[in-house]
Motif scaffolding. Structure first.
Motif, short mmCIF file in Angstrom:
data_model
loop_
_atom_site.label_atom_id
_atom_site.label_comp_id
_atom_site.label_asym_id
_atom_site.label_seq_id
_atom_site.Cartn_x
_atom_site.Cartn_y
_atom_site.Cartn_z
N SER A 41 0.84 -1.19 0.00
CA SER A 41 0.00 0.00 0.00
C SER A 41 0.87 1.24 0.00
O SER A 41 2.07 1.19 0.33
CB SER A 41 -0.94 0.02 1.22
N GLY A 42 0.26 2.35 -0.40
CA GLY A 42 0.96 3.62 -0.41
C GLY A 42 -0.03 4.77 -0.26
O GLY A 42 -1.24 4.59 -0.44
N THR A 43 0.50 5.96 0.04
CA THR A 43 -0.34 7.13 0.28
C THR A 43 -0.32 8.04 -0.93
O THR A 43 0.73 8.30 -1.52
CB THR A 43 0.15 7.90 1.51
N ILE A 44 -1.51 8.51 -1.33
CA ILE A 44 -1.63 9.38 -2.48
C ILE A 44 -0.74 10.62 -2.29
O ILE A 44 -0.64 11.18 -1.20
CB ILE A 44 -3.11 9.79 -2.70
N GLY A 45 -0.04 11.00 -3.38
CA GLY A 45 0.83 12.18 -3.33
C GLY A 45 2.24 11.88 -2.90
O GLY A 45 3.10 12.77 -2.92
N ALA A 46 2.52 10.63 -2.49
CA ALA A 46 3.86 10.28 -2.01
C ALA A 46 4.52 9.31 -2.97
O ALA A 46 3.87 8.66 -3.79
CB ALA A 46 3.77 9.65 -0.62
N ALA A 47 5.85 9.23 -2.87
CA ALA A 47 6.61 8.23 -3.61
C ALA A 47 6.85 7.05 -2.69
O ALA A 47 7.16 7.21 -1.51
CB ALA A 47 7.93 8.81 -4.08
N VAL A 48 6.67 5.83 -3.22
CA VAL A 48 6.81 4.64 -2.41
C VAL A 48 7.66 3.62 -3.15
O VAL A 48 7.48 3.38 -4.34
CB VAL A 48 5.43 4.04 -2.04
N GLU A 49 8.62 3.03 -2.42
CA GLU A 49 9.46 1.98 -2.98
C GLU A 49 8.84 0.63 -2.63
O GLU A 49 8.55 0.35 -1.47
CB GLU A 49 10.87 2.07 -2.42
N VAL A 50 8.65 -0.21 -3.63
CA VAL A 50 7.95 -1.47 -3.47
C VAL A 50 8.84 -2.61 -3.95
O VAL A 50 9.44 -2.53 -5.03
CB VAL A 50 6.63 -1.47 -4.27
N VAL A 51 8.93 -3.67 -3.15
CA VAL A 51 9.68 -4.87 -3.54
C VAL A 51 8.68 -5.96 -3.89
O VAL A 51 7.86 -6.37 -3.07
CB VAL A 51 10.61 -5.34 -2.41
N ILE A 52 8.76 -6.43 -5.14
CA ILE A 52 7.91 -7.52 -5.62
C ILE A 52 8.73 -8.79 -5.60
O ILE A 52 9.74 -8.90 -6.30
CB ILE A 52 7.39 -7.24 -7.04
N ALA B 272 11.32 4.29 -11.22
CA ALA B 272 12.60 3.56 -11.16
C ALA B 272 12.29 2.08 -11.04
O ALA B 272 11.36 1.68 -10.34
CB ALA B 272 13.44 4.02 -9.97
N THR B 273 13.10 1.25 -11.76
CA THR B 273 12.91 -0.20 -11.73
C THR B 273 14.27 -0.88 -11.62
O THR B 273 15.20 -0.54 -12.36
CB THR B 273 12.20 -0.70 -13.00
N ASP B 274 14.39 -1.83 -10.68
CA ASP B 274 15.64 -2.57 -10.51
C ASP B 274 15.31 -4.05 -10.37
O ASP B 274 14.68 -4.47 -9.40
CB ASP B 274 16.38 -2.07 -9.27
N VAL B 275 15.73 -4.87 -11.37
CA VAL B 275 15.47 -6.30 -11.35
C VAL B 275 16.68 -7.01 -10.74
O VAL B 275 17.82 -6.84 -11.22
CB VAL B 275 15.20 -6.84 -12.76
N ASN B 276 16.44 -7.78 -9.69
CA ASN B 276 17.52 -8.51 -9.05
C ASN B 276 18.05 -9.57 -10.02
O ASN B 276 17.27 -10.29 -10.64
CB ASN B 276 17.01 -9.17 -7.77
N PRO B 277 19.39 -9.71 -10.15
CA PRO B 277 19.96 -10.72 -11.06
C PRO B 277 19.53 -12.15 -10.74
O PRO B 277 19.57 -13.02 -11.63
CB PRO B 277 21.47 -10.54 -10.88
N ASN B 278 19.12 -12.40 -9.49
CA ASN B 278 18.69 -13.77 -9.15
C ASN B 278 17.28 -14.07 -9.67
O ASN B 278 16.76 -15.17 -9.48
CB ASN B 278 18.75 -14.00 -7.64
N LYS B 279 16.66 -13.09 -10.34
CA LYS B 279 15.34 -13.21 -10.97
C LYS B 279 14.20 -13.43 -9.97
O LYS B 279 13.09 -13.76 -10.37
CB LYS B 279 15.33 -14.36 -11.99
N LYS B 280 14.46 -13.20 -8.68
CA LYS B 280 13.44 -13.47 -7.67
C LYS B 280 12.82 -12.22 -7.05
O LYS B 280 11.93 -12.33 -6.19
CB LYS B 280 14.02 -14.35 -6.56
N SER B 281 13.24 -11.04 -7.48
CA SER B 281 12.62 -9.83 -6.94
C SER B 281 12.83 -8.67 -7.90
O SER B 281 13.79 -8.63 -8.67
CB SER B 281 13.17 -9.49 -5.55
N ILE B 282 11.88 -7.73 -7.83
CA ILE B 282 11.97 -6.47 -8.58
C ILE B 282 11.68 -5.35 -7.59
O ILE B 282 10.69 -5.40 -6.86
CB ILE B 282 10.94 -6.41 -9.73
N THR B 283 12.54 -4.34 -7.57
CA THR B 283 12.32 -3.16 -6.73
C THR B 283 11.92 -2.00 -7.62
O THR B 283 12.64 -1.65 -8.56
CB THR B 283 13.57 -2.81 -5.93
N VAL B 284 10.75 -1.43 -7.34
CA VAL B 284 10.24 -0.31 -8.16
C VAL B 284 9.87 0.84 -7.24
O VAL B 284 9.58 0.65 -6.05
CB VAL B 284 9.01 -0.73 -9.00
N THR B 285 9.85 2.05 -7.80
CA THR B 285 9.40 3.23 -7.07
C THR B 285 8.24 3.86 -7.83
O THR B 285 8.38 4.19 -9.02
CB THR B 285 10.53 4.26 -6.90
#
Length: 470
Positions: free
Chosen positions: A390-401, A426-439
Motif C-alpha cells: 500500500s501507499g499514500t496518495i501524493g507520495a513516492a513509495v518503494e515497493v519490492v515484488i 525507477a525499476t531494478d530487477v535482481n539478477p537472481n530473478k526473484k525480486s523487482i524493486t520499483v518506485t
C-alpha cells in the motif's frame, strides 16, 4: 249497487308484487353465511389450540417441579448427573423422555458447582484480584470454590426445541466446604476476538481413571469441574465445540510426540488447572482456479493447510482441507476453521499468483473469494508477495515484488479499470530473478485497489488488487 273491490287489495295481489329472492340475493346471502361460519370455526379451532397449549405447558411445569422436588430430596453428595461436570458422577439422567397426559416430553437436568463471591473467588485475575465463575471479582482467593450446587431443569415437548418450562435452584450442603484429595479444572472457551463463548459443549475424558464428562460453558465462557481424581501424566483430554463452530482441543503428549502445542492436562490435589480453548463460527473459502491465460480450470486438486499447529518439531498443522475445482473452476471449502491458509496444487503446476496474497486469512463466519492462477510452464513469471502492499496518495513509495522468473527486461505497472496505468519512476530487477524493486510516484493517483502487472520475456502475471492507494 255493484260490489266495490278494494284497490289496495288489488295492488297487493298484482303480479308485480308477487316476487321471491333473486339468484344474486341467494348467492350473497350464502357467501355471508359461509364467511360467518368460517370465522366461527376458526375461532373455535384457535380456542381449542389455546386450551391444548395451556394443558401442555401445565403438564411440563408439573414435570419440572416434580424433578426439582426429587433433587431436593436427595443427599447432597448424590446430586450429580450421569454425564455431568460434578464428580463422582451420579445416577441422575442428564436427559429423559417421559410420557405425561398423552404427550411425550424431554426432561433435561444439569447440575453444577457454584463459586460464590461471599468467601472469595478462585480464578487469578491479576493485580491481586480473583474471578468467580460467574464473572464476579474478589480480592480474596477461595482455594475450594465449590460453595454449593445449582440445579437447572428444562422441559420441552419431544421433537421440538421450544422450552415449555425452565427451573433453577441453589442447593447447599449441611456442612461447610472442606478440602479433599481431589483437584479442580476450569475450562475457558473464547472466540477469535477473545470474547467468551457461552453454551459451548466441553468434553473432558481420561481413560486411566475412567472419566467422561460433558458440560456447557456459562455466560463467562467457563466450565468448572471439582472433585477430579489427580493425574500427573497429562491424562485429561479436553474438547470444546458448538453447533456451527470450529473445534479446539488438547492433544496427548507421548514419548514419540512430546512437543504438543496444547497438551492434555494434569490434575493436582487441591489445585485448579486452567485450560483455555478458542472456537468460533465456521467460514467458507471459494478458490477460483485459472491458468496463465485466464481460462478457468476444472478438476484441479487444491489443498489448504492451516497455520495453526497441534505440535512443534516438526510442526503439525491443525487442519488440512482438500477440494477439487468444479466445472466453473471453483474449489469450494465449506465449514472451515478461521485461520491463515497456505494453498498448494499438484506438483506438475506452478502457482503464478494468489489474490489475496498467501497465506490467505479467513475470518469467522465469512465467505472469502480467492483467485488462484497456475501454469504448467516452469519459467512463467510468478508473484509471491509485495512489500509494502500500500501507499499514500501524493507520495513516492518503494515497493519490492518477490517471486520468480523475473528477467532483466521485466516491466511493472499499476492498473485499474477506467484509470491511466501508473508506471514506476525507477525499476531494478535482481539478477537472481526473484525480486523487482520499483518506485511509484502516487501524485494524483486515484485511491482504491490497483492490480500489479509484471511482464517478463513477453509473459505477463497479474496480481489482482495487489496494491492499495489510500
Amino acid at each position: 249497487m255493484p260490489l266495490q273491490t278494494n284497490p289496495q287489495h288489488r295492488r297487493f295481489g298484482s303480479k308485480q308484487h308477487r316476487r321471491g329472492f333473486t339468484l344474486i340475493e341467494v348467492i350473497v346471502d350464502a357467501v355471508i353465511v359461509t364467511a360467518v361460519l368460517a370465522t366461527l370455526a376458526t375461532s373455535f379451532i384457535i380456542a381449542l389450540k389455546t386450551v391444548d397449549s395451556g394443558r401442555v405447558r401445565t403438564s411440563a411445569a408439573a414435570l419440572a417441579n416434580e424433578q426439582m422436588e426429587y433433587l431436593r430430596s436427595l443427599p447432597y453428595d448424590s446430586l450429580s448427573t450421569q454425564d455431568g461436570t460434578i464428580l463422582p458422577q451420579g445416577n441422575i439422567p442428564d436427559t429423559q423422555t417421559i410420557a405425561r397426559s398423552s404427550r411425550t416430553f424431554v426432561l433435561t437436568t444439569r447440575i453444577i458447582f457454584v463459586d460464590d463471591l461471599f468467601d472469595g473467588c478462585a480464578i487469578p485475575a491479576g493485580g491481586g484480584s480473583y474471578e468467580c465463575t460467574d464473572g464476579a471479582i474478589s480480592t480474596t482467593q477461595d482455594l475450594v470454590p465449590v460453595d454449593y450446587k445449582r440445579a437447572y431443569i428444562e422441559v420441552s415437548q419431544n421433537g421440538t426445541t421450544i422450552i415449555l418450562s425452565r427451573l433453577s435452584s441453589n442447593i447447599a450442603a449441611k456442612a461447610a466446604e472442606t478440602p479433599s484429595n481431589t483437584g479442580m479444572l476450569l475450562v475457558k472457551v473464547f472466540d477469535a476476538n477473545g470474547l467468551p463463548v457461552s453454551g459451548a459443549t466441553v468434553t473432558v475424558s481420561n481413560a486411566e481413571v475412567q472419566v467422561n464428562i460433558v458440560g456447557q460453558t456459562n455466560a463467562q465462557g467457563y466450565m468448572f469441574i471439582a472433585n477430579m481424581l489427580p493425574d500427573t501424566q497429562n491424562g485429561y483430554h479436553i474438547v470444546a465445540t458448538k453447533d456451527g463452530y470450529s473445534q479446539d482441543y488438547t492433544t496427548p503428549r507421548t514419548a514419540q510426540n512430546p512437543n504438543q502445542f496444547q497438551p492434555d492436562v494434569d490434575i493436582n490435589v487441591q489445585q485448579i488447572t486452567i485450560q483455555t480453548l478458542a472456537i468460533d463460527l465456521l467460514a467458507q473459502m471459494d478458490v477460483t482456479v485459472k491458468d496463465e491465460t485466464g481460462d478457468t480450470l476444472s478438476g484441479i486438486a487444491v489443498t489448504a493447510t492451516s497455520a495453526k499447529i497441534t505440535q512443534t518439531n516438526p510442526d503439525t498443522p491443525k487442519n488440512i482441507y482438500n477440494e477439487n475445482s468444479n466445472a466453473s473452476g471453483i474449489a469450494a471449502f465449506n465449514d472451515i476453521e478461521w485461520d491463515s491458509y497456505a494453498l498448494t496444487v499438484p506438483s506438475n503446476y506452478y502457482i503464478v499468483s494468489t489474490s489475496p496474497y498467501q497465506q490467505v486469512s479467513v475470518d469467522p463466519n465469512s465467505v472469502l473469494l480467492v483467485a488462484l492462477t497456475i501454469t504448467t510452464i516452469a519459467d512463467w513469471p510468478r508473484i509471491i508477495s509485495v512489500d509494502p502492499a500500500s501507499g499514500t496518495i501524493g507520495a513516492a513509495v518503494e515497493v519490492v515484488i518477490s517471486g520468480d522468473n523475473f528477467e532483466s527486461d521485466s516491466t511493472v505497472a499499476l492498473t485499474k479499470t477506467g484509470e491511466t496505468n501508473v508506471v514506476p519512476i525507477a525499476t531494478d530487477v535482481n539478477p537472481n530473478k526473484k525480486s523487482i524493486t520499483v518506485t511509484f510516484d502516487l501524485t494524483g493517483v486515484t485511491t482504491g485497489n490497483w492490480n500489479i502487472v509484471v511482464t517478463s520475456d513477453s509473459k505477463t502475471v497479474t496480481q489482482k488488487d495487489g496494491f492499495v492507494v489510500s
